[in-house]
Design a protein around this motif. Structure first.
Motif, short mmCIF file in Angstrom:
data_model
loop_
_atom_site.label_atom_id
_atom_site.label_comp_id
_atom_site.label_asym_id
_atom_site.label_seq_id
_atom_site.Cartn_x
_atom_site.Cartn_y
_atom_site.Cartn_z
N ASP A 1 47.06 92.93 35.74
CA ASP A 1 48.12 93.18 36.72
C ASP A 1 49.51 93.01 36.14
OD1 ASP A 1 46.27 93.67 38.83
OD2 ASP A 1 46.00 91.51 39.09
N ARG A 2 49.63 93.22 34.83
CA ARG A 2 50.93 93.16 34.15
C ARG A 2 51.07 94.37 33.24
NH1 ARG A 2 51.73 86.88 32.15
NH2 ARG A 2 50.84 85.86 33.98
N LEU A 3 52.32 94.65 32.86
CA LEU A 3 52.58 95.71 31.90
C LEU A 3 52.91 95.09 30.55
CD1 LEU A 3 54.73 98.23 34.00
CD2 LEU A 3 52.28 98.35 33.48
N TYR A 4 52.29 95.63 29.50
CA TYR A 4 52.56 95.20 28.13
C TYR A 4 52.97 96.41 27.31
CZ TYR A 4 49.76 91.12 29.54
OH TYR A 4 49.25 90.02 30.19
N GLN B 1 48.48 97.64 15.29
CA GLN B 1 49.61 97.32 16.14
C GLN B 1 50.57 96.41 15.38
OE1 GLN B 1 48.01 95.74 19.81
NE2 GLN B 1 47.57 97.78 20.61
N THR B 2 51.77 96.91 15.12
CA THR B 2 52.78 96.11 14.43
C THR B 2 53.50 95.19 15.42
OG1 THR B 2 54.32 97.96 14.71
CG2 THR B 2 53.15 97.80 12.61
N ARG B 3 53.38 95.50 16.71
CA ARG B 3 53.87 94.60 17.76
C ARG B 3 52.80 94.54 18.83
NH1 ARG B 3 59.24 96.31 20.52
NH2 ARG B 3 57.97 96.85 22.33
N PRO B 4 51.80 93.68 18.65
CA PRO B 4 50.70 93.60 19.63
C PRO B 4 51.13 92.84 20.87
CG PRO B 4 50.38 91.99 17.91
CD PRO B 4 51.61 92.76 17.53
N PRO B 5 50.30 92.85 21.92
CA PRO B 5 50.62 92.03 23.09
C PRO B 5 50.67 90.56 22.71
CG PRO B 5 48.37 92.87 23.21
CD PRO B 5 49.04 93.58 22.08
N VAL B 6 51.33 89.77 23.56
CA VAL B 6 51.65 88.39 23.22
C VAL B 6 50.42 87.56 22.91
CG1 VAL B 6 51.64 87.66 25.65
CG2 VAL B 6 53.03 86.41 23.97
N PHE B 7 49.26 87.91 23.47
CA PHE B 7 48.07 87.08 23.27
C PHE B 7 47.26 87.49 22.05
CE2 PHE B 7 47.44 90.13 26.77
CZ PHE B 7 46.51 90.99 26.19
N LEU B 8 47.75 88.45 21.24
CA LEU B 8 47.08 88.83 20.00
C LEU B 8 47.99 88.57 18.81
CD1 LEU B 8 45.37 92.24 20.90
CD2 LEU B 8 44.35 89.95 20.87
N THR B 9 47.39 88.08 17.74
CA THR B 9 48.11 87.90 16.47
C THR B 9 48.03 89.17 15.64
OG1 THR B 9 47.63 85.54 16.48
CG2 THR B 9 48.24 86.51 14.38
N ALA C 1 47.31 83.11 24.89
CA ALA C 1 46.44 83.76 25.89
C ALA C 1 46.22 82.85 27.08
CB ALA C 1 45.11 84.15 25.25
N MET C 2 45.97 81.57 26.82
CA MET C 2 45.77 80.62 27.92
C MET C 2 47.02 80.52 28.78
SD MET C 2 43.68 77.65 25.83
CE MET C 2 43.76 76.48 27.19
N GLU C 3 48.18 80.44 28.13
CA GLU C 3 49.43 80.30 28.86
C GLU C 3 49.77 81.56 29.65
OE1 GLU C 3 52.16 79.43 25.77
OE2 GLU C 3 51.45 77.38 25.45
N THR C 4 49.64 82.72 28.99
CA THR C 4 50.04 83.98 29.62
C THR C 4 49.10 84.37 30.75
OG1 THR C 4 50.95 84.75 27.50
CG2 THR C 4 50.49 86.43 29.16
N LEU C 5 47.81 84.17 30.55
CA LEU C 5 46.82 84.63 31.52
C LEU C 5 46.39 83.54 32.50
CD1 LEU C 5 44.64 86.71 29.03
CD2 LEU C 5 46.58 87.47 30.41
N GLU D 1 37.33 80.63 27.49
CA GLU D 1 37.66 81.59 28.53
C GLU D 1 38.71 82.58 28.05
OE1 GLU D 1 38.90 81.62 33.28
OE2 GLU D 1 39.24 79.83 32.06
N ALA D 2 39.66 82.09 27.27
CA ALA D 2 40.71 82.97 26.74
C ALA D 2 40.12 84.02 25.81
CB ALA D 2 41.76 82.13 26.00
N VAL D 3 39.24 83.58 24.91
CA VAL D 3 38.62 84.52 23.97
C VAL D 3 37.81 85.57 24.72
CG1 VAL D 3 36.90 84.74 22.13
CG2 VAL D 3 38.61 82.91 22.04
N GLU D 4 37.02 85.14 25.69
CA GLU D 4 36.17 86.07 26.42
C GLU D 4 37.00 87.03 27.27
OE1 GLU D 4 33.20 88.32 27.65
OE2 GLU D 4 33.14 86.83 26.05
N THR D 5 38.09 86.56 27.86
CA THR D 5 38.95 87.42 28.68
C THR D 5 39.61 88.49 27.83
OG1 THR D 5 39.37 85.66 30.28
CG2 THR D 5 40.96 87.47 30.21
N VAL D 6 40.13 88.10 26.67
CA VAL D 6 40.78 89.09 25.80
C VAL D 6 39.75 90.06 25.25
CG1 VAL D 6 42.08 89.42 23.68
CG2 VAL D 6 42.68 87.55 25.24
N ARG D 7 38.59 89.58 24.87
CA ARG D 7 37.52 90.47 24.40
C ARG D 7 37.18 91.51 25.48
NH1 ARG D 7 33.25 89.69 20.78
NH2 ARG D 7 33.71 87.45 20.68
#
Length: 211
Positions: free
Chosen positions: A106-109, A127-135, A165-169, A176-182
């Motif tokens: 429910d957000r735009l990245y 991605q040279t500029r990935p979403p905040v929850f990816l390195t 990921a935990m903070e943003t989501l 839970e963070a790993v599984e959500t991003v996956r």
């Protein structure tokens, strides 16, 4: 092949891990680059944060049309449910650099990607500029002609910034963070493939109905 006088090979900004060639040796080299960037991580840290997800569908359409839909990403906002905007910064017949705005959680990245292609066969990206929850986030599309059309295989390779990921989501655990991003990577990749499949197959059905 692009004219060497006009083709521009887009280079990753300083500090961005090079795109792996996705062979075992290439993956090992990529892991080494990540380890150098994050020397505080143990091998177990990297193992937990690194994810690979894949998807595969067969599209009943000709190879030229399938390839065009995946390479010419500017059509994605019209046909996919989650891509809101594509801004092509630079492009030629083999290389692209673009900004893509996608919806997830429910957000735009907005992410910046570089893509390279072996026309009608593979498209690789990082991605040279990935979403905040990816390195890091890289991947590839493979197109193979089969009897029923074109088989499309998509692979994502990512390193998750678990804390971000935990903070943003708004999640409470690393697992839970790993599984959500996956799950997000898997879902959005599948959405793109299925959207292209529906678009091309509906066009084919429309043309067939005119005869």
């Amino acid at each position: 092949m692009a004219d060497s006088s006009t083709a521009r090979r887009v280079r990753a900004p300083r500090g961005v891990a090079p795109a792996p060639d996705h062979s075992p040796a290439g993956r090992a080299q990529w892991d080494s680059c990540i380890a150098l960037r994050f020397p505080q991580w143990t091998a177990e840290d990297l193992r937990m944060r690194r994810v690979t997800v894949s998807d595969e569908h067969t599209i009943s359409a000709d190879l030229d049309s399938v390839y065009d839909c995946f390479w010419n990403a500017e059509c994605w906002p019209r046909i996919t449910p989650h891509v809101r905007k594509i801004e092509m910064i630079e492009a030629d017949t083999r290389h692209q650099r673009m900004l893509m705005t996608v919806e997830a959680h429910d957000r735009l990245y907005t992410v910046e990607s570089m893509r390279e292609t072996l026309p009608k066969h593979t498209i690789t990206y990082r991605q040279t500029r990935p979403p905040v929850f990816l390195t890091e986030h890289t991947g590839e599309w493979h197109l193979d002609e089969v009897q029923s059309g074109v088989r499309v295989r998509l692979m994502h390779h990512a390193v998750i910034d678990v804390q971000r990921a935990m903070e943003t989501l708004g999640l409470e655990s690393e697992e839970e963070a790993v599984e959500t991003v996956r799950r997000t990577l898997k879902t959005n990749g599948e959405r793109t493939i299925v959207a292209v499949k529906r678009h091309l197959e509906s066009q084919a059905g429309h043309v067939a109905g005119q005869h």
